[in-house]
Structure formats: C-alpha cells, structure tokens
Write a protein that holds these residues in place. Structure first.
Motif, PDB file in Angstrom:
ATOM      1  N   ARG B 302       0.835  -1.199   0.000  1.00  0.00           N
ATOM      2  CA  ARG B 302       0.000   0.000   0.000  1.00  0.00           C
ATOM      3  C   ARG B 302       0.871   1.251   0.000  1.00  0.00           C
ATOM      4  O   ARG B 302       0.584   2.221  -0.688  1.00  0.00           O
ATOM      5  N   ALA B 303       1.961   1.168   0.799  1.00  0.00           N
ATOM      6  CA  ALA B 303       2.863   2.314   0.881  1.00  0.00           C
ATOM      7  C   ALA B 303       3.520   2.559  -0.477  1.00  0.00           C
ATOM      8  O   ALA B 303       3.671   3.699  -0.900  1.00  0.00           O
ATOM      9  N   LEU B 305       2.242   1.870  -3.341  1.00  0.00           N
ATOM     10  CA  LEU B 305       1.193   2.409  -4.193  1.00  0.00           C
ATOM     11  C   LEU B 305       1.068   3.915  -3.973  1.00  0.00           C
ATOM     12  O   LEU B 305       1.065   4.706  -4.911  1.00  0.00           O
ATOM     13  N   ILE B 306       1.027   4.269  -2.691  1.00  0.00           N
ATOM     14  CA  ILE B 306       0.866   5.683  -2.335  1.00  0.00           C
ATOM     15  C   ILE B 306       2.101   6.462  -2.797  1.00  0.00           C
ATOM     16  O   ILE B 306       1.995   7.529  -3.408  1.00  0.00           O
ATOM     17  N   PHE B 309       2.142   6.930  -6.522  1.00  0.00           N
ATOM     18  CA  PHE B 309       1.162   7.933  -6.930  1.00  0.00           C
ATOM     19  C   PHE B 309       1.718   9.345  -6.714  1.00  0.00           C
ATOM     20  O   PHE B 309       1.607  10.201  -7.584  1.00  0.00           O
ATOM     21  N   ILE B 310       2.362   9.511  -5.553  1.00  0.00           N
ATOM     22  CA  ILE B 310       2.927  10.827  -5.229  1.00  0.00           C
ATOM     23  C   ILE B 310       4.021  11.191  -6.245  1.00  0.00           C
ATOM     24  O   ILE B 310       4.066  12.311  -6.749  1.00  0.00           O
TER      25      ILE B 310
END
Lengths: 158, 523
Positions: B302-303, B305-306, B309-310
């Motif tokens: 998840r990290a 992914l985040i 995205f950033i």
C-alpha cells in the motif's frame, strides 16, 4: 465444537474459614473441621468460567468449584423449595468446556482483602457457608452473620 | 488423638443427615453392654455424643456407634489414641505426628484472630479463661480475647509460634480444664489487580499473510482465580474463530515467583488477514486489559502504491511547470520546425492591425511613434515576415476613416493594441471612434485575438475603457521592455517572443525570424 479454552488443568487449593476450619470430605459430605495435624483437608479444584461477560459484573470471578478426589463439583439446586448445596459427580473441565455458562455450578468468587466469598450464580444472595461452631456440613445461606461463616481463605497449591 | 487428663467429647452423626427418628447407641469395642447414659459417669453417652470426663490412658481403643433408623442400621467405628501431653516441657515434647495441636494461620499486616475450638455437647458450659504464647500468658494490648477468639492487631512475623487457650468446662457441677495447643504460622497475603506488562496498547507491524504469535505477559497475585484470555470484538478469539481456527489462543503457562505469579498467554495468527489490521486484539486478566493492533509495515504494498502515486503526481506537476516556463520557446520552435511557410488561405491580407493612441507631443509620444512606425515594422515585418496594417501608415488617403477600419480589420488576423498610461492616452482610446470601431470589430464581429502591449507599466486600469479592461483580463498584456533607440531590435528577446507567440502561426515568407544583425549585414 472444539475446545474453546486455553487452560489445561483447573487450579488446586485448600479452603478454610476465618475460624481456621478446613474443608473435609467425610462420609460423602463436605464438612468444615478445625485444622489439626492428621486432618487432611480436601483439595478443591477451581476454574474460571470462560463467559464472565454474560454474567453479573462486580460480583467477583465466576468460577466452577469442585473437589480433586472424589471428582465432584459443587452445585446449587432447589430442593423442596430451598436452594441447596449439592455435590455432583462431574469433571470440572467438562463444565469449563461448555459453550455456555452452567449456572448451577457457578459461584462468584469475590476476593475482599484476605477473605473470599462464594456466591451462587444460580441463586444470587446465597453464599457458601459453614456453621460457626464447627463440624457442620457446608451449606448455602442467605444469613450472613453470626450463625454462619461465609468468609473463607483460599490458598492455592502452586 | 487425645491427651490424657482432658475432657473429650465425640459426636456420632449420620451422614447424610436425615430428619428421621434415629436411635444412637455407643459401645466400647465389641462389648455388648452399651456405654452408660448416667451423666455422673466419667464415660457416658449424651444424645449422640460420647463424653470422657476426663480422658485417661486406659480409655484408648476402638469404640463403635450404632445408629438405628426405622429401616436401616449403621455402625461407625472410632479409634481413640490417647497420649500424655507435657505442656510447656520442651524436653519431653510429643512427636508432631502424635500431636493434637491445632494449626492456624495469621495474615501478615492485617488484623486477624485465633480460635479456641471447644467441641462439646450443650450440657457442658464452657468459659475461656486464658491465652498463652510460648507458655506465657498473653497480656499485650495488641491481643484481645473475645468469646472463643483471640483478636490480634497488625499481625507481624513475630506472632508465629506456639499458642494455647485454656478454658473451664463445667458439667453437672464439676469443673474441668481444657487446654488446646495451637501452632500458629504467619503468612503474607497479597491482593490487587493483575498487571499486564505486555502488550501495552501498542501496534505491531506485520506483513499480510505472514504468521504471527504475540505473548501476553501478566503478573498476578497468588491465590487469584482470574480468567486470562485474548478477545476480539469482546469475544474470546477461540470462539470468534471457532470455524476457521485461523487465530487461536495458546495454553496458559504460569511461573510462581516469590511475591506473585508470572503468567503468559499466546495468541497465534496462522496467517495475518486484511481484516486483522487496525483492530484491537485484547489480552484480558481479570479486570485488567491491554491490546495490540496490527499495522502494515512501512514497506508494504500500500505504501508503494501511495509513494508511486505521489511520484507520478509530482512528475506531472514538474512537466506542467516546465511547459509553462518554456511554452513560448517550444511553440516558436515547433512553428519554425514543422509548420509550412506560405500564405494562409483564410482570405486575410494582414497578420495584424496595429491600434495605438494618436501621436502627441513630448518624449512619450516620440517613443510611441518609434515603436509603432519603426520598431514594430522592423521586427515583425522585416525580421519575421509578418504583414501589418498600421493606421496612419497604410491607409489610402482620402478614404473615410470608418470604412477603412471596417474593411481593413476584416483583413487582419490579429489586433495589436498599444496602450500608454492614463496621462497620455486620456481622451484618445476612450473617445476616438476609430478605436471604438476597431475594438468592437475585434471583440464582437470576428472574435479576433487581441495583443495588448503596455508601453509603460500601467498600475491602474480603473479609468480605462471597459473593452480594454476586458481584453486585459481575457488575454493579458505584454509589457514593453526594450529601448527606443534606432539600434536594431532582436526578435529573440523575451518581449518579442511573447508577441510572436500571440501572432498567427504560419506567415510568409520565412520560416523563422532572422536576426537583426544578419539583416543589417546584408543591407
């Protein structure tokens, strides 16, 4: 349903009242006699009920109470309209593993300072007691005072 | 076991006790003659009791109590062992296994009591007279004799030892003394709430799908009957996961230490599931409770992914920013590289119509003339090949102003408006019909793009005509940044790039603006 609980064995201990009388199993009866050399107190078995959340709060730990030898459990039943303390041939672990609390066999163990009381879950307000003068069978009573002693000292054998 | 010289009584009871009428008779050994019921007799029977007033060495032996009910008969055998007690004579102390000592416990630091047990039928009147400790009569104020009890205040370790209670027994007018030895131990009792040393309401980072075992550490006082377990959603985990058994509670272990008992209870996750995260798993010990909460590790999917995205978002933002910075250069480069030269077939004759305030006297007026009549044609016409219509230069003399503007504006692709601060332009742009017509044509009829050039910084637009305010708001303005010398201007300065950017894309005849020096050198 499989075994729910984590405990393998019940607790073992001795119970005496505040007059230094120990519990003795004699002639199929549980009596309280003064502790002396040569008087062998009966070993009690205790195990906490797995479902305290389903029972009354702030009354103490709901526990099953039995004897190690013979393998009996203490239970409260109504006999001729009167709540009566009986001993039933019963493995305490079988009660413990039930999926619901078995109320006639349950007692609220309330530790208050050095003494403990054992209040029937099936008959709230009724406590295990012995007559103050000694050499009497254990009963359950509502009369908390001079006639009956309902304050006990529990010593666990670790 | 009874000591010689003391009164002794034994009660024969039939268990289980019945309400039936019973007939109880005491016999000595196999003797057919029952024990006397004469109250004056040293050994006699009173109701169900057998009394020895007092006991002698010769009384040792087996006694039997025969209980007859309506339909049954019981026989109870009692073996009396009699020994001589040497009270307070340590040299001749009885062996412990042949002792009739009572054993009692006092609790350290508490107020407690000892009990003098005197078990006799009601015909015996008992009166406790004295308490002894280590053969000395107790007289301290800390001790208080009430009834058959000796109350002890604030029990200390020194209170352990050998006690004795002395009582007077009166039976049928005769007095006897009963002396009970009590061996007293002092025991420390600790009570309190259990302490959970781990968990401490903490989080645990764990990978999805991995196994996990967490141990709950509890210290609790001896003689407790507390339930220790793991719960989720206020239900024991073993019950909550009774079907899947994915999460199980382990067996409890206990280690007795000096003051307390150390307990451990495990919880085991076969595989950590998504639903396990951010949910309290609570270890309970009596009234105490503490939880753990599972969290994704920092490097979890998840990290990533985040983080991804950033990174993408910042890359996009950077590209947008760079494009914004170099937009004009990019567009100008694109035009020169890819757009074909030649006339655009849109029926227009001019690339731009140049509108400016009428020349006035003064240096600013000179600058304006310089820009409009010299610099603009030099850069845009000669260097870049645009064709401009400059009113006052290109109109045919004698034509009506209105008709010239009306016709010419239709033949232009852009409108270049040059404005000067209010002091200079006052009364010109506002009132001259030429400007009004031009701006009207540009804005309303043709939807023409307007290039607004400010000769000097104009701080206040409030007195400007509404049309100019609208144009500035819609298209923005370009600030003149060159000088007004006759020296050659380069089309590659920032100002001219901005102007060229707003000019039509394709124009005749050259593909890119030539440098001024190049042109000059050829001339």
């Amino acid at each position: 349903m499989g075994q729910v609980s984590a405990r393998k064995e019940p607790l073992l201990g001795n119970i005496q009242d505040i007059s230094h009388q120990v519990w003795l199993f004699q002639d199929q009866t549980l009596i309280a006699v003064p502790r002396k050399h040569g008087v062998v107190p009966v070993n009690v078995t205790l195990i906490a009920c797995n479902y305290p959340e389903t029972l009354e709060k702030n009354k103490g730990n709901p526990i099953y109470l039995g004897l190690e030898e013979p393998q009996v459990c203490l239970c409260c039943r109504e006999l001729e309209g009167q709540p009566t303390l009986q001993m039933m041939k019963q493995n305490i672990l079988d009660l413990y593993h039930q999926t619901e609390p078995v109320k006639p066999f349950l007692f609220y163990h309330n530790q208050n300072g050095r003494t403990s009381t054992f209040e029937s879950v099936a008959f709230p307000g009724w406590f295990i007691g012995v007559c103050s003068k000694g050499h009497c069978p254990l009963i359950i009573t509502q009369e908390l005072g001079s006639i009956y002693t309902t304050d006990f000292v529990l010593s666990l054998l670790q | 076991m009874i000591s010689v010289g003391q009164p002794f009584a034994f009660n024969c009871t039939l268990p289980p006790q019945t309400l039936e009428e019973v007939n109880i008779t005491w016999f000595r050994n196999t003797n057919k003659i029952p024990i006397s019921k004469n109250l004056q007799s040293r050994i006699h029977q009173e109701q169900s009791w057998i009394l020895f007033l007092p006991m002698t060495q010769r009384d040792a032996g087996i006694y039997q109590c025969v209980i007859k009910t309506v339909d049954s008969c019981y026989r109870i055998h009692v073996n009396l062992i009699v020994f001589k007690k040497y009270w307070c004579r340590t040299s001749r102390k009885s062996p412990t296994n042949l002792s009739d000592e009572y054993i009692q416990t006092l609790h350290f630091g508490k107020d407690d009591s000892l009990t003098c047990h005197l078990n006799f039928p009601e015909s015996c009147v008992l009166e406790l007279s004295k308490w002894y400790k280590e053969c000395k009569e107790i007289k301290e104020e800390r001790f208080n004799s009430v009834g058959m009890k000796l109350f002890v205040k604030n029990v200390s370790a020194e209170d352990r030892g050998m006690y004795a209670c002395l009582a007077r027994l009166t039976h049928e007018g005769k007095n006897y003394t009963v002396l009970n030895d009590i061996s007293v131990d002092v025991r420390k009792l600790e009570y309190g709430v259990p302490k959970i040393t781990y968990p401490r309401n903490n989080t645990i980072e764990v990978e999805l799908g991995s196994p996990l075992t967490v141990t709950c550490n509890i210290t609790d006082f001896r003689d407790n009957t507390n339930l220790r377990c793991w719960k989720v959603n206020n239900t024991q985990v073993n019950r909550y996961y009774a079907q899947s058994k994915r999460i199980r509670e382990g067996y409890e272990s206990s280690v007795p230490l000096e003051q307390y008992i150390w307990y451990t209870v495990n919880i085991t996750f076969n595989q950590v599931d998504l639903e396990d995260y951010d949910r309290p798993f609570v270890c309970h010990a009596g009234v105490s409770a503490a939880y753990i909460m599972l969290k994704f590790p920092v490097s979890d999917p998840r990290a990533y992914l985040i983080g991804g995205f950033i990174a993408l978002a910042s890359a996009v933002l950077s590209v947008v920013y760079i494009y914004h910075l170099f937009k004009i250069d990019l567009v100008l480069w694109y035009r020169s590289a890819f757009l074909s030269t030649g006339n655009i077939r849109d029926g227009k004759l001019y690339d731009a119509y140049v509108l400016y305030p009428k020349p006035q006297s003064g240096s600013q007026s000179h600058n304006l003339d310089m820009l409009v009549l010299t610099i603009l044609p030099e850069v845009l016409e000669r260097q870049c090949g645009y064709k401009l219509f400059i009113f006052g230069r290109d109109e045919v003399p004698g034509q009506a102003v209105a008709s010239v503007i009306d016709e010419m504006i239709k033949l232009c692709r852009r409108l270049i408006i040059i404005i000067v601060p209010e002091s200079l332009s006052f009364g010109l742009l506002k009132n001259t019909s030429e400007e009004q017509i031009t701006v009207y044509q540009a804005l309303v009829q043709d939807g023409m793009q307007v290039i607004l050039i400010e000769l000097e910084t104009i701080k206040d637009y409030t007195d400007m005509p509404e049309s100019i305010k609208y144009i500035r708001q819609k298209h923005g303005a370009i600030q003149w940044s060159g000088n007004f010398m006759a020296e050659p201007q380069s089309a590659k300065t920032k100002f001219w790039k901005k102007v060229r950017y707003r000019m039509p894309a394709a124009r005749a005849p050259s593909s890119s603006c030539r440098t001024a020096s190049g042109r000059m050198s050829r001339n």
